[in-house]
Every structure is written in structure tokens, then in C-alpha cells.
Design an enzyme around this catalytic site. Structure first.
Site, PDB file in Angstrom:
ATOM      1  N   LYS A   1       0.732  -1.216  -0.075  1.00  0.00           N
ATOM      2  CA  LYS A   1       0.125  -0.197  -0.021  1.00  0.00           C
ATOM      3  C   LYS A   1       0.809   1.198  -0.079  1.00  0.00           C
ATOM      4  O   LYS A   1       0.394   2.192  -0.631  1.00  0.00           O
ATOM      5  CB  LYS A   1      -1.098  -0.053   1.089  1.00  0.00           C
ATOM      6  CG  LYS A   1      -2.110  -0.936   1.128  1.00  0.00           C
ATOM      7  CD  LYS A   1      -2.814  -0.978   1.989  1.00  0.00           C
ATOM      8  CE  LYS A   1      -4.358  -1.788   1.796  1.00  0.00           C
ATOM      9  NZ  LYS A   1      -3.893  -3.250   1.452  1.00  0.00           N
TER      10      LYS A   1
ATOM     11  N   GLU B   1      -2.614   6.994   7.929  1.00  0.00           N
ATOM     12  CA  GLU B   1      -3.091   7.966   7.108  1.00  0.00           C
ATOM     13  C   GLU B   1      -4.487   8.789   7.972  1.00  0.00           C
ATOM     14  O   GLU B   1      -5.115   7.953   8.708  1.00  0.00           O
ATOM     15  CB  GLU B   1      -3.397   7.216   5.532  1.00  0.00           C
ATOM     16  CG  GLU B   1      -4.529   6.272   5.832  1.00  0.00           C
ATOM     17  CD  GLU B   1      -4.555   5.633   4.254  1.00  0.00           C
ATOM     18  OE1 GLU B   1      -3.803   5.921   3.342  1.00  0.00           O
ATOM     19  OE2 GLU B   1      -5.914   5.161   3.970  1.00  0.00           O
TER      20      GLU B   1
ATOM     21  N   ILE C   1     -11.043   9.447   6.869  1.00  0.00           N
ATOM     22  CA  ILE C   1     -12.115  10.156   6.696  1.00  0.00           C
ATOM     23  C   ILE C   1     -13.572   9.972   7.407  1.00  0.00           C
ATOM     24  O   ILE C   1     -13.745   8.755   7.286  1.00  0.00           O
ATOM     25  CB  ILE C   1     -12.278  10.215   4.893  1.00  0.00           C
ATOM     26  CG1 ILE C   1     -10.833  10.319   4.420  1.00  0.00           C
ATOM     27  CG2 ILE C   1     -13.338  11.045   4.730  1.00  0.00           C
ATOM     28  CD1 ILE C   1     -10.256  11.591   4.532  1.00  0.00           C
TER      29      ILE C   1
ATOM     30  N   HIS D   1     -17.273   4.055   0.399  1.00  0.00           N
ATOM     31  CA  HIS D   1     -16.277   3.206  -0.417  1.00  0.00           C
ATOM     32  C   HIS D   1     -16.755   3.176  -1.837  1.00  0.00           C
ATOM     33  O   HIS D   1     -17.654   2.347  -1.904  1.00  0.00           O
ATOM     34  CB  HIS D   1     -16.230   2.200   0.613  1.00  0.00           C
ATOM     35  CG  HIS D   1     -15.022   1.209   0.027  1.00  0.00           C
ATOM     36  ND1 HIS D   1     -14.115   0.390   0.901  1.00  0.00           N
ATOM     37  CD2 HIS D   1     -14.438   0.747  -1.193  1.00  0.00           C
ATOM     38  CE1 HIS D   1     -13.477  -0.376   0.276  1.00  0.00           C
ATOM     39  NE2 HIS D   1     -13.434   0.024  -0.982  1.00  0.00           N
TER      40      HIS D   1
ATOM     41  N   GLU E   1      -6.853   1.938  -2.580  1.00  0.00           N
ATOM     42  CA  GLU E   1      -5.918   0.555  -3.048  1.00  0.00           C
ATOM     43  C   GLU E   1      -6.471   0.323  -4.570  1.00  0.00           C
ATOM     44  O   GLU E   1      -7.548   0.605  -4.866  1.00  0.00           O
ATOM     45  CB  GLU E   1      -5.872  -0.422  -2.110  1.00  0.00           C
ATOM     46  CG  GLU E   1      -7.399  -0.971  -2.136  1.00  0.00           C
ATOM     47  CD  GLU E   1      -7.524  -2.195  -0.994  1.00  0.00           C
ATOM     48  OE1 GLU E   1      -6.318  -2.278  -0.397  1.00  0.00           O
ATOM     49  OE2 GLU E   1      -8.428  -2.761  -0.834  1.00  0.00           O
TER      50      GLU E   1
ATOM     51  N   ARG F   1      -7.209  -8.033  -9.349  1.00  0.00           N
ATOM     52  CA  ARG F   1      -7.827  -9.293  -9.755  1.00  0.00           C
ATOM     53  C   ARG F   1      -9.249  -9.076 -10.057  1.00  0.00           C
ATOM     54  O   ARG F   1      -9.763  -7.860  -9.909  1.00  0.00           O
ATOM     55  CB  ARG F   1      -7.862 -10.284  -8.380  1.00  0.00           C
ATOM     56  CG  ARG F   1      -8.117  -9.382  -7.138  1.00  0.00           C
ATOM     57  CD  ARG F   1      -8.176 -10.447  -5.738  1.00  0.00           C
ATOM     58  NE  ARG F   1      -8.644  -9.492  -4.567  1.00  0.00           N
ATOM     59  CZ  ARG F   1      -9.544  -9.178  -4.291  1.00  0.00           C
ATOM     60  NH1 ARG F   1     -10.652  -9.237  -4.984  1.00  0.00           N
ATOM     61  NH2 ARG F   1      -9.636  -8.311  -3.235  1.00  0.00           N
TER      62      ARG F   1
ATOM     63  N   VAL G   1     -15.057  -9.969  -5.968  1.00  0.00           N
ATOM     64  CA  VAL G   1     -16.081 -10.717  -5.462  1.00  0.00           C
ATOM     65  C   VAL G   1     -17.510 -10.146  -6.124  1.00  0.00           C
ATOM     66  O   VAL G   1     -18.422 -10.736  -6.750  1.00  0.00           O
ATOM     67  CB  VAL G   1     -16.494 -10.704  -3.731  1.00  0.00           C
ATOM     68  CG1 VAL G   1     -17.819 -11.584  -3.441  1.00  0.00           C
ATOM     69  CG2 VAL G   1     -15.271 -11.321  -3.327  1.00  0.00           C
TER      70      VAL G   1
ATOM     71  N   ARG H   1     -24.404 -10.270  -0.372  1.00  0.00           N
ATOM     72  CA  ARG H   1     -23.768 -11.414   0.004  1.00  0.00           C
ATOM     73  C   ARG H   1     -24.416 -12.332   1.105  1.00  0.00           C
ATOM     74  O   ARG H   1     -24.382 -11.922   2.156  1.00  0.00           O
ATOM     75  CB  ARG H   1     -22.172 -11.106   0.250  1.00  0.00           C
ATOM     76  CG  ARG H   1     -21.410 -10.298  -0.880  1.00  0.00           C
ATOM     77  CD  ARG H   1     -19.988 -10.000  -0.248  1.00  0.00           C
ATOM     78  NE  ARG H   1     -19.226  -9.058  -1.008  1.00  0.00           N
ATOM     79  CZ  ARG H   1     -17.984  -8.950  -1.069  1.00  0.00           C
ATOM     80  NH1 ARG H   1     -17.119  -9.742   0.005  1.00  0.00           N
ATOM     81  NH2 ARG H   1     -17.718  -8.021  -1.793  1.00  0.00           N
TER      82      ARG H   1
END
Length: 448
Positions: free
Chosen positions: A115, A199, A202, A207, A287, A291, A294, A337
Site C-alpha cells: 500500500k 493515514e 475520513i 467506499h 488501493e 484481480r 467478489v 452476499r
């Protein structure tokens, strides 16, 4: 590409098999003792046993997976998500063995897997990042000094971490110092590195992530965004697209920043650039996930694109078959999910599924990896299904999601279906007015 070995299990293995079959590509499943009778093993053209249930001895056993590929004549390996999907050394080993790794280069995986390195790369590329430190912290005193300079609250994070593991909000120096030692130990155990950084945290953020795809010919496109703010323990449980929070101008800026980020590292494959967005719609790089996610079906149902097919095409060296103008939000999509877990405490609930009967409804897609009689073991992630619904409007998609969850029957184990049902009828969710604090605030309200 004639035969693909899938170095994964459960619903994502079944998902990859479906696209490979549609494209007349043979598939090889690998399985542990615990998964011998699971659906994905039967559905693949071939299946190879790779070890006992614990993942270090099976799904993380690189030697056994490589040998399975060689013995079956597979010419490519798809890592799915989790497990070895973002393992730089595995991707490099696959290439060294003369096989195609269906994903980005090992160098990009390594660069974005750290990161702090990712932060530096994004800063140099002009992508906004959250204020924080630029080098690994050596001591708790260093962490306290950085936190004092940027102001509390801060987020203490493991540099090599992910999936919500190895991070903690600290609102003062005392809590930061207490968290520093415990998180270092956890990071070392989970990720093999105890490097930490701080960091700015916030408050009440959204997100939001952007799906991107890049080919080996230098073309990168974004496939719009997903709102992933409903989480427990920093892990997502519901995603939707388009985001109900973004306005068109911010959406365009966010998506272009993701393209900029992908181009900065020469990204090839399908990936995701994640952002934290504050209440004023200022966004910051969080980040890059190198890949498949999900929640990739949300984007598939919203755009009508097959992301696994895109991965296969890119891995074959073909140029992207679409341009940016071809990417449109055709529908609103929501993914829920379904986990084998207590709906109140969110603790895993392993056991035998006595009855498994997902809803069979129009505009409802089920990606799952289990069936009636299946064992949910403590060895693997307790997610057992994903319910993806779509509608012409967000309201229509929400109503279909409610109906789908009402018609989902699972007995023998506890599931989070009651929790998901409550989220869908919550006024804040119905209005699209929620942040990453949704679950905590809901719990605090019910306990007051």
C-alpha cells in the site's frame, strides 16, 4: 487457450467454468478433501485433488497446483479472487512454467500489493491520495508523530494488508500506541510483513470503487463504479451500481482517475481501483485490487459485459473489443452476499446445510457454490452465495432484492439473510443515504 486450470474453489470456480464452457475452453478444478463433493468439482471437465482442507496445504500449495496444471495439460491458470490471486511469486512461477497467468503482470501485482508503494505511485501519477506517511513506520513514536502532524482521527494500517484485516481507527495518541503493537503482530501473521503506516481517517466516508480493464496494447477503459459502503468489520456485504451518492460530474472525475491510475502502472487485465469519498464528494485513492472482485457481477448486470470473458481475451493478447463510448449503465444492479454467519454477531456458523433453495426469479442471478447437504467448514470464507438483482431503476432493483431474499430458503445453519432483509427496508438505504458507518449506526440505534 485450450484448457484453463482454476486455482480456486466454490462459487468463483463455478463462475469461471460457465464462461469457459461458453467459449469452448476446457476447465480443470483443483480441490481439497473438504471440497471433494462440491458442485464446482463435478462441473469442471477434469478435477485434481491437491491436499487436505487447510489452505496452506491445498489452495495455497503452489507446487501441487502447478503440478495439477502440468499433469492435465492446462495452458493457463485463472486464480479467481482471494487465495493466490494477488500473490506476486505465484504469478511469476506460473509464467516461468510456460503457462498463461490470467491476470496482470507479477510486477504490477507486487507494486500494488504494497500500500505504501501504491500510494507513492498514485501521487506521482497525480491521483489524489489520503494524507499520511510515505515510508514504513519503525516505532510507535513515529506513528504518533505522523498522526499529530495530520490530525486525529487516523487509520493505522498494515502496508501488505487487505480485506479489512490489519487496520484500526485511532482517535487519540493512546489508542494509536495500543493498536500499534497488536496490529504489527497481526500483520506479520497474516501477510508475512509487519510494515505499518498511518493515514488520515475520513469520517463517514463512502467506499466507491471503479472497475477497469486494460489490454496489452495500451488501451484502458473504466466500466463505471460500484458503491460498496455497507460493510461489517471493514468487509463488504452489499454493493450496487450506479452509486446513488455520485453526481455525473464527480462520477466522470472518479472514473477518469481510475483510468489514470491503471495507465500509471501499465495495467493489463481486469482490476479495480478503490476510493474513499468524503461527504463533500472529494475522493482519495485507497488501493488497487489486481484481480476479479467478489462483486464483479454488479458491473456485469449493469453493463451487460462478461468480465471473465474479458479476462480471457486480454490474457490471450487480444485488444479490448470495446471502447469507452461502448460502456453504458443499462440497468441498476445490487449484489447481496449471503454468509453462513450469525445475523447479529456476524460470527461464522459452520455446519451442514439441510435445505438450500435459492430464489428462481426473473432479473435475479444467483452465483453460489453449495447445495443441500453441503458442509460449510471453518477452513474457508463463510460466503455461500451472491444474489444479484437488476432493474430499470434503483427502486425496482431494491424491490426485487427484497422479494429475492424473502424467497431464499436455507436451513441447518445460521445465515445473514435476516440482516440483509433489514438493510433493504432501512429508510437510509431506501433513500440511498448511507456511508461505511451504516452497520455500526444501525446497531447503536437498536441498542439505545
Amino acid at each position: 487457450m485450450r484448457k484453463v486450470l482454476i486455482a480456486n474453489r466454490g462459487e468463483i470456480a463455478r463462475r469461471i467454468i460457465r464462461t469457459c464452457k461458453a467459449e469452448s475452453i476446457a476447465t480443470v478444478a483443483v480441490y481439497s478433501d473438504a471440497d471433494r463433493d462440491m458442485p464446482f468439482v463435478r462441473e469442471a471437465d477434469e478435477a485434481v485433488h491437491i491436499g487436505p482442507p487447510p489452505v496452506p496445504h491445498s489452495y495455497l500449495n503452489v507446487e501441487n497446483i502447478i503440478q495439477a496444471a502440468k499433469s492435465t495439460g492446462a495452458d493457463a491458470i485463472h486464480p479467481g479472487y482471494g487465495l493466490l490471486s494477488e500473490n506476486e511469486s505465484f504469478a511469476r512461477r506460473v509464467k516461468e512454467e510456460g503457462l498463461v497467468f490470467i491476470g496482470p503482470t507479477p510486477e504490477v501485482i507486487g507494486q500494488m500489493g504494497d500500500k505504501l508503494t501504491a500510494r507513492r505511485v498514485m501521487q506521482e501519477a497525480g491521483v489524489p491520495v489520503v494524507p499520511g506517511c510515505e515510508d514504513p513506520l519503525e516505532t510507535a513514536d513515529e506513528a504518533a508523530s505522523v498522526a499529530a502532524s495530520i490530525g486525529y482521527p487516523v487509520m493505522l494500517k498494515a502496508s501488505a494488508g487487505g480485506g479489512g484485516i490489519g487496520m484500526q481507527i485511532c482517535r487519540n495518541e493512546e489508542s494509536l500506541r495500543q493498536a500499534y503493537q497488536s496490529l504489527r503482530g497481526r500483520a506479520k501473521a497474516y501477510f508475512g510483513s509487519d510494515a505499518m503506516f498511518v493515514e488520515k481517517y475520513i469520517e463517514r466516508p463512502h467506499h466507491i470503487e471503479v472497475q477497469i480493464a486494460g489490454d496489452s496494447h495500451g488501451t484502458v477503459v473504466h466500466l463505471l463504479e460500484r458503491e460498496c459502503s455497507i460493510q461489517r468489520r471493514h468487509q463488504k456485504v452489499l454493493e450496487e451500481s450506479p452509486s446513488p451518492f455520485l453526481d455525473p460530474a464527480t462520477r466522470e472525475q472518479l472514473c477518469q482517475a481510475a483510468v489514470q491510475a491503471a495507465k500509471a502502472v501499465g495495467y493489463t487485465g481486469v482490476g479495480t481501483v478503490e476510493f474513499i469519498v468524503d461527504e463533500n464528494k472529494n475522493f482519495y485513492f485507497l488501493e488497487m485490487n489486481t484481480r476479479l472482485q467478489v462483486e464483479h457481477p454488479v458491473t456485469e448486470e449493469m453493463t451487460g459485459l462478461d468480465l471473465v470473458s474479458m479476462q480471457l481475451s486480454i490474457a490471450r493478447g487480444e485488444p479490448l473489443s470495446i471502447g469507452q463510448a461502448d460502456v453504458q449503465a443499462k440497468r441498476h444492479a445490487i449484489e447481496l452476499r449471503v454468509y453462513a454467519e450469525d445475523p447479529v454477531t456476524f460470527l461464522p456458523s459452520p455446519g451442514t446445510i439441510a435445505l438450500y433453495q435459492p430464489p428462481d426469479m426473473e432479473h435475479v442471478r444467483i452465483d453460489d457454490g453449495v447445495e443441500s447437504g453441503a458442509q460449510v467448514t471453518p477452513f474457508y470464507d463463510p460466503m455461500i452465495a451472491k444474489v444479484i438483482v437488476s432493474g430499470q431503476t434503483r427502486g425496482e432493483a431494491v424491490e426485487r432484492a427484497i422479494a429475492a431474499m424473502q424467497n431464499f430458503q436455507i436451513t441447518g445453519i445460521k445465515t445473514n439473510i435476516p440482516f440483509l432483509q433489514e438493510v433493504l427496508v432501512d429508510e437510509r438505504f431506501r433513500e440511498g443515504n448511507y456511508t461505511t458507518w451504516f452497520v455500526q449506526e444501525r446497531a447503536a440505534k437498536s441498542n439505545s
